[in-house]
Design an enzyme around this catalytic site. Structure first.
Site, PDB file in Angstrom:
ATOM      1  N   ARG A   1       1.171  -1.281  -0.011  1.00  8.54           N
ATOM      2  CA  ARG A   1      -0.092   0.154  -0.408  1.00  8.54           C
ATOM      3  C   ARG A   1       0.855   1.026  -0.620  1.00  8.54           C
ATOM      4  O   ARG A   1       0.711   2.144   0.769  1.00  8.54           O
ATOM      5  CB  ARG A   1      -0.717   0.106   1.440  1.00  8.54           C
ATOM      6  CG  ARG A   1      -2.397  -0.830   1.241  1.00  8.54           C
ATOM      7  CD  ARG A   1      -3.030  -1.101   0.557  1.00  8.54           C
ATOM      8  NE  ARG A   1      -3.763  -1.583   0.391  1.00  8.54           N
ATOM      9  CZ  ARG A   1      -4.919  -1.638   1.565  1.00  8.54           C
ATOM     10  NH1 ARG A   1      -5.303  -0.264   2.150  1.00  8.54           N
ATOM     11  NH2 ARG A   1      -6.017  -2.836   1.007  1.00  8.54           N
TER      12      ARG A   1
ATOM     13  N   ARG B   1      -3.363   6.157   1.199  1.00 10.10           N
ATOM     14  CA  ARG B   1      -3.860   7.180   1.820  1.00 10.10           C
ATOM     15  C   ARG B   1      -2.827   7.798   2.923  1.00 10.10           C
ATOM     16  O   ARG B   1      -3.599   8.820   3.147  1.00 10.10           O
ATOM     17  CB  ARG B   1      -5.390   7.077   2.685  1.00 10.10           C
ATOM     18  CG  ARG B   1      -6.254   7.180   1.786  1.00 10.10           C
ATOM     19  CD  ARG B   1      -7.444   5.867   2.469  1.00 10.10           C
ATOM     20  NE  ARG B   1      -7.369   4.329   3.309  1.00 10.10           N
ATOM     21  CZ  ARG B   1      -7.724   3.995   3.779  1.00 10.10           C
ATOM     22  NH1 ARG B   1      -8.676   3.998   4.447  1.00 10.10           N
ATOM     23  NH2 ARG B   1      -7.206   2.643   4.124  1.00 10.10           N
TER      24      ARG B   1
ATOM     25  N   ARG C   1      -7.661  11.761  -4.772  1.00  6.06           N
ATOM     26  CA  ARG C   1      -9.073  11.608  -4.415  1.00  6.06           C
ATOM     27  C   ARG C   1     -10.332  11.908  -4.213  1.00  6.06           C
ATOM     28  O   ARG C   1     -11.327  11.899  -4.001  1.00  6.06           O
ATOM     29  CB  ARG C   1      -8.557  10.588  -3.148  1.00  6.06           C
ATOM     30  CG  ARG C   1      -7.531   8.657  -3.526  1.00  6.06           C
ATOM     31  CD  ARG C   1      -8.895   7.980  -3.703  1.00  6.06           C
ATOM     32  NE  ARG C   1      -9.899   7.239  -3.158  1.00  6.06           N
ATOM     33  CZ  ARG C   1     -10.917   7.800  -2.805  1.00  6.06           C
ATOM     34  NH1 ARG C   1     -11.427   8.009  -3.767  1.00  6.06           N
ATOM     35  NH2 ARG C   1     -11.607   7.439  -2.008  1.00  6.06           N
TER      36      ARG C   1
ATOM     37  N   ASP D   1      -6.998  -2.901  -6.930  1.00  8.35           N
ATOM     38  CA  ASP D   1      -7.978  -3.061  -5.339  1.00  8.35           C
ATOM     39  C   ASP D   1      -8.250  -4.783  -6.361  1.00  8.35           C
ATOM     40  O   ASP D   1      -8.286  -5.443  -7.511  1.00  8.35           O
ATOM     41  CB  ASP D   1      -8.731  -2.374  -5.204  1.00  8.35           C
ATOM     42  CG  ASP D   1      -8.770  -2.722  -3.994  1.00  8.35           C
ATOM     43  OD1 ASP D   1      -8.494  -2.087  -3.100  1.00  8.35           O
ATOM     44  OD2 ASP D   1      -9.503  -4.010  -3.443  1.00  8.35           O
TER      45      ASP D   1
ATOM     46  N   TYR E   1     -14.898 -11.257   0.772  1.00  5.73           N
ATOM     47  CA  TYR E   1     -15.761 -10.064   0.085  1.00  5.73           C
ATOM     48  C   TYR E   1     -17.160 -10.273   0.078  1.00  5.73           C
ATOM     49  O   TYR E   1     -18.083 -10.083   0.023  1.00  5.73           O
ATOM     50  CB  TYR E   1     -14.281  -9.489  -0.227  1.00  5.73           C
ATOM     51  CG  TYR E   1     -13.246  -8.324   0.819  1.00  5.73           C
ATOM     52  CD1 TYR E   1     -13.737  -7.491   0.976  1.00  5.73           C
ATOM     53  CD2 TYR E   1     -11.875  -9.188   0.313  1.00  5.73           C
ATOM     54  CE1 TYR E   1     -12.712  -6.869   2.029  1.00  5.73           C
ATOM     55  CE2 TYR E   1     -11.309  -8.551   1.874  1.00  5.73           C
ATOM     56  CZ  TYR E   1     -11.290  -7.215   2.515  1.00  5.73           C
ATOM     57  OH  TYR E   1     -10.043  -7.020   2.546  1.00  5.73           O
TER      58      TYR E   1
HETATM   59  O1  1CP Z   1      -0.233  -1.376  -2.920  1.00  3.96           O
HETATM   60  C1  1CP Z   1      -0.326   0.004  -2.948  1.00  3.96           C
HETATM   61  O2  1CP Z   1       0.098   0.827  -3.277  1.00  3.96           O
HETATM   62  C2  1CP Z   1      -1.410  -0.951  -4.165  1.00  3.96           C
HETATM   63  C3  1CP Z   1      -2.579  -0.619  -3.946  1.00  3.96           C
HETATM   64  C4  1CP Z   1      -2.953  -1.989  -3.754  1.00  3.96           C
HETATM   65  C5  1CP Z   1      -2.714  -3.607  -3.039  1.00  3.96           C
HETATM   66  C6  1CP Z   1      -2.065  -3.802  -3.711  1.00  3.96           C
HETATM   67  C7  1CP Z   1      -4.037  -0.874  -2.835  1.00  3.96           C
HETATM   68  C8  1CP Z   1      -5.480   0.829  -3.151  1.00  3.96           C
HETATM   69  N1  1CP Z   1      -5.449  -2.518  -2.558  1.00  3.96           N
HETATM   70  C9  1CP Z   1      -4.509  -3.592  -2.960  1.00  3.96           C
HETATM   71  C10 1CP Z   1      -5.319  -4.918  -2.067  1.00  3.96           C
HETATM   72  C11 1CP Z   1      -5.962  -4.822  -0.944  1.00  3.96           C
HETATM   73  N2  1CP Z   1      -6.615  -4.364  -1.096  1.00  3.96           N
HETATM   74  C12 1CP Z   1      -5.928  -6.265  -0.179  1.00  3.96           C
HETATM   75  C13 1CP Z   1      -4.745  -6.899   0.043  1.00  3.96           C
HETATM   76  C14 1CP Z   1      -3.576  -6.428   0.653  1.00  3.96           C
HETATM   77  C15 1CP Z   1      -4.264  -6.720   2.106  1.00  3.96           C
HETATM   78  O3  1CP Z   1      -4.306  -6.920   3.132  1.00  3.96           O
HETATM   79  O4  1CP Z   1      -4.223  -5.213   2.612  1.00  3.96           O
HETATM   80  C16 1CP Z   1      -7.170  -5.950   0.107  1.00  3.96           C
HETATM   81  C17 1CP Z   1      -7.985  -7.342   1.961  1.00  3.96           C
HETATM   82  C18 1CP Z   1      -7.781  -5.222  -0.054  1.00  3.96           C
HETATM   83  C19 1CP Z   1      -9.243  -4.602   0.208  1.00  3.96           C
HETATM   84  C20 1CP Z   1      -9.690  -2.982   0.780  1.00  3.96           C
HETATM   85  N3  1CP Z   1      -9.526  -2.309  -0.559  1.00  3.96           N
HETATM   86  C21 1CP Z   1      -9.517  -2.990   1.346  1.00  3.96           C
HETATM   87  C22 1CP Z   1      -9.217  -3.574   2.779  1.00  3.96           C
HETATM   88  C23 1CP Z   1     -10.923  -3.241   3.610  1.00  3.96           C
HETATM   89  C24 1CP Z   1     -11.204  -4.669   4.663  1.00  3.96           C
HETATM   90  O5  1CP Z   1     -11.387  -3.926   5.884  1.00  3.96           O
HETATM   91  O6  1CP Z   1     -10.701  -5.419   4.357  1.00  3.96           O
HETATM   92  C25 1CP Z   1      -9.671  -1.396   1.825  1.00  3.96           C
HETATM   93  C26 1CP Z   1      -9.667   0.032   2.876  1.00  3.96           C
HETATM   94  C27 1CP Z   1      -9.709  -0.462   0.574  1.00  3.96           C
HETATM   95  C28 1CP Z   1      -9.470   0.525  -0.188  1.00  3.96           C
HETATM   96  C29 1CP Z   1      -8.110   0.825  -1.240  1.00  3.96           C
HETATM   97  N4  1CP Z   1      -7.473  -0.231  -1.314  1.00  3.96           N
HETATM   98  C30 1CP Z   1      -6.336   0.353  -2.473  1.00  3.96           C
HETATM   99  C31 1CP Z   1      -6.530   2.237  -1.516  1.00  3.96           C
HETATM  100  C32 1CP Z   1      -5.294   2.911  -1.249  1.00  3.96           C
HETATM  101  C33 1CP Z   1      -7.218   2.140  -0.795  1.00  3.96           C
HETATM  102  C34 1CP Z   1      -7.947   3.147   0.135  1.00  3.96           C
HETATM  103  C35 1CP Z   1      -9.336   4.120  -0.577  1.00  3.96           C
HETATM  104  C36 1CP Z   1      -9.437   4.861  -0.888  1.00  3.96           C
HETATM  105  O7  1CP Z   1      -8.378   5.452  -1.387  1.00  3.96           O
HETATM  106  O8  1CP Z   1     -10.609   5.453  -0.702  1.00  3.96           O
END
Ligand code: 1CP
Length: 356
Positions: free
Chosen positions: A33, A37, A46, A82, A159
């Site tokens: 990530r 954020r 965003r 994502d 999910y």
């Molecule tokens: O790593 C990077 O910079 C690339 C971008 C990336 C990756 C690899 C994002 C952007 N998401 C992911 C993978 C991802 N997404 C995973 C696997 C990694 C991990 O375990 O963290 C998972 C479980 C998600 C699902 C997801 N997407 C969540 C988790 C929710 C939960 O409670 O289980 C969330 C909050 C997101 C949103 C998201 N994805 C990425 C970002 C920067 C964000 C934030 C949202 C935003 O900008 O509003």
């Protein structure tokens, strides 16, 4: 390949060398990530664009992918996207709600709902990810390798059944018990889509891949071996087989199964080049379990990024010393969290590079 223009020559290949067990100039470091954020420029972008619009617009996805590289001396980039783009391509609506995370308003509730999924044409609905990867390879000008990624089957199934994130994955776990045959169908359907998707990413220019089994943490060891391992093995084997048959160079693949430190030996037998570790795992114990021929990635606690700089520097140095310079990629043990101070990233990256 859509873009006939050859990609720029890679200047810093320490990540790929580490993944292959070759000698590195310095320990490579990137952060899960790393685009996200905690960066004010990400927050700013965003404000003007919805999350999935960023993912679907290659210029925006590339801009966000580039943001952390402008600030920090990282050794890898990861394409901005994502894991939930696969459920979307399979026909489910996925919304990103501020402060909540992903929401799937019409989740898979009963086995009958699997008929709503649309695997035919799913890959073509993901072509924007390939377009972003190809564009990013050019924009990187060979500075560092570009990582592609996917969610793993059980994590995506979770999910899709829960309708979003869940602290317990209780509905998805109930599925495994109450509908074991349909669970296998579901996981196999996702596995097929994932193999197609990863092959497409490699063809588009991804130089390494990571498979996120983030929800492994909800399963017992027995459940992990039953509901994750066979599909994780099939993903790697089928992908390598397909690429080999098409004479496309095989790229290193990382498995990150969060919370599955109980099964490191089993993970090391699946053919992945790199095993990602969460922070609950001791580096020396992990090395003993996986043996000398696998690269380890991780595993600083993301909460350590909130410590004062001297403490963070010491913890990072200690971690790198434990893992050593060979077959190691420095990272956090999970994604960086939104309130992390920017200076912590600077301290982390510098401490990794100076440790050995
Ligand atoms: O790593 C990077 O910079 C690339 C971008 C990336 C990756 C690899 C994002 C952007 N998401 C992911 C993978 C991802 N997404 C995973 C696997 C990694 C991990 O375990 O963290 C998972 C479980 C998600 C699902 C997801 N997407 C969540 C988790 C929710 C939960 O409670 O289980 C969330 C909050 C997101 C949103 C998201 N994805 C990425 C970002 C920067 C964000 C934030 C949202 C935003 O900008 O509003």
């Amino acid at each position: 390949m859509k873009d006939a223009k050859p990609f720029p020559v890679l200047k810093n290949d320490n990540l790929l060398r580490a993944a292959r067990g070759e000698v590195v100039d310095r320990v490579p470091v990137w952060v899960m990530r790393q685009a996200g954020r905690y960066l004010p420029e990400f927050q700013e972008l965003r404000k003007h664009h919805d999350f999935f619009t960023v993912c679907r617009t290659p210029e925006l996805a590339c801009e966000v992918t580039m943001q952390p590289l402008r600030r920090f001396d990282l050794d890898a980039s990861i394409i901005f996207s994502d894991i939930l783009v696969i459920p979307q391509a399979l026909g489910l609506t996925v919304e990103m709600h501020a402060g909540v995370g992903p929401v799937l308003p019409q989740p898979i509730v009963v086995p009958e709902d699997l008929k709503r999924l649309t695997p035919d044409g799913a890959l073509s609905r993901l072509s924007y990810v390939g377009d972003a990867i190809t564009m990013m390879r050019h924009k990187l000008e060979g500075r560092v390798p570009l990582i592609g990624f996917t969610g793993a089957p059980w994590t995506l199934m979770g999910y899709m059944i829960e309708g979003g994130g869940s602290k317990t994955m209780s509905k998805a776990k109930a599925w495994l018990n109450e509908h074991p045959e349909d669970s296998k169908l579901f996981l196999n359907l996702l596995t097929d889509a994932i193999v197609d998707y990863l092959e497409m990413q490699v063809k588009a220019g991804a130089q390494m891949l990571q498979v996120f089994e983030s929800s492994a943490e909800h399963l017992s060891k027995e459940q992990f071996l039953q509901w994750c391992v066979p599909y994780l093995k099939r993903i790697r084997d089928e992908l390598v087989d397909r690429l080999t048959k098409k004479a496309i160079p095989v790229v290193p693949i990382t498995l990150f199964a969060k919370g599955a430190g109980h099964s490191l030996k089993e993970q090391s037998e699946l053919g992945y080049d790199v095993i990602g570790l969460d922070w609950t795992v001791d580096p020396l114990e992990a090395r003993n379990l996986v043996g000398p021929n696998i690269t380890l990635q991780g595993n600083l606690d993301p909460q350590d990024m909130y410590r004062d700089p001297d403490e963070l520097r010491n913890l990072t140095t200690e971690m790198v010393h434990k893992f050593g310079k060979s077959r190691y990629i420095a990272n956090l043990g999970h994604g960086i969290t939104p309130q992390t101070p920017i200076t912590s990233m600077e301290v982390l990256v510098e401490a990794v590079h100076k440790a050995l």
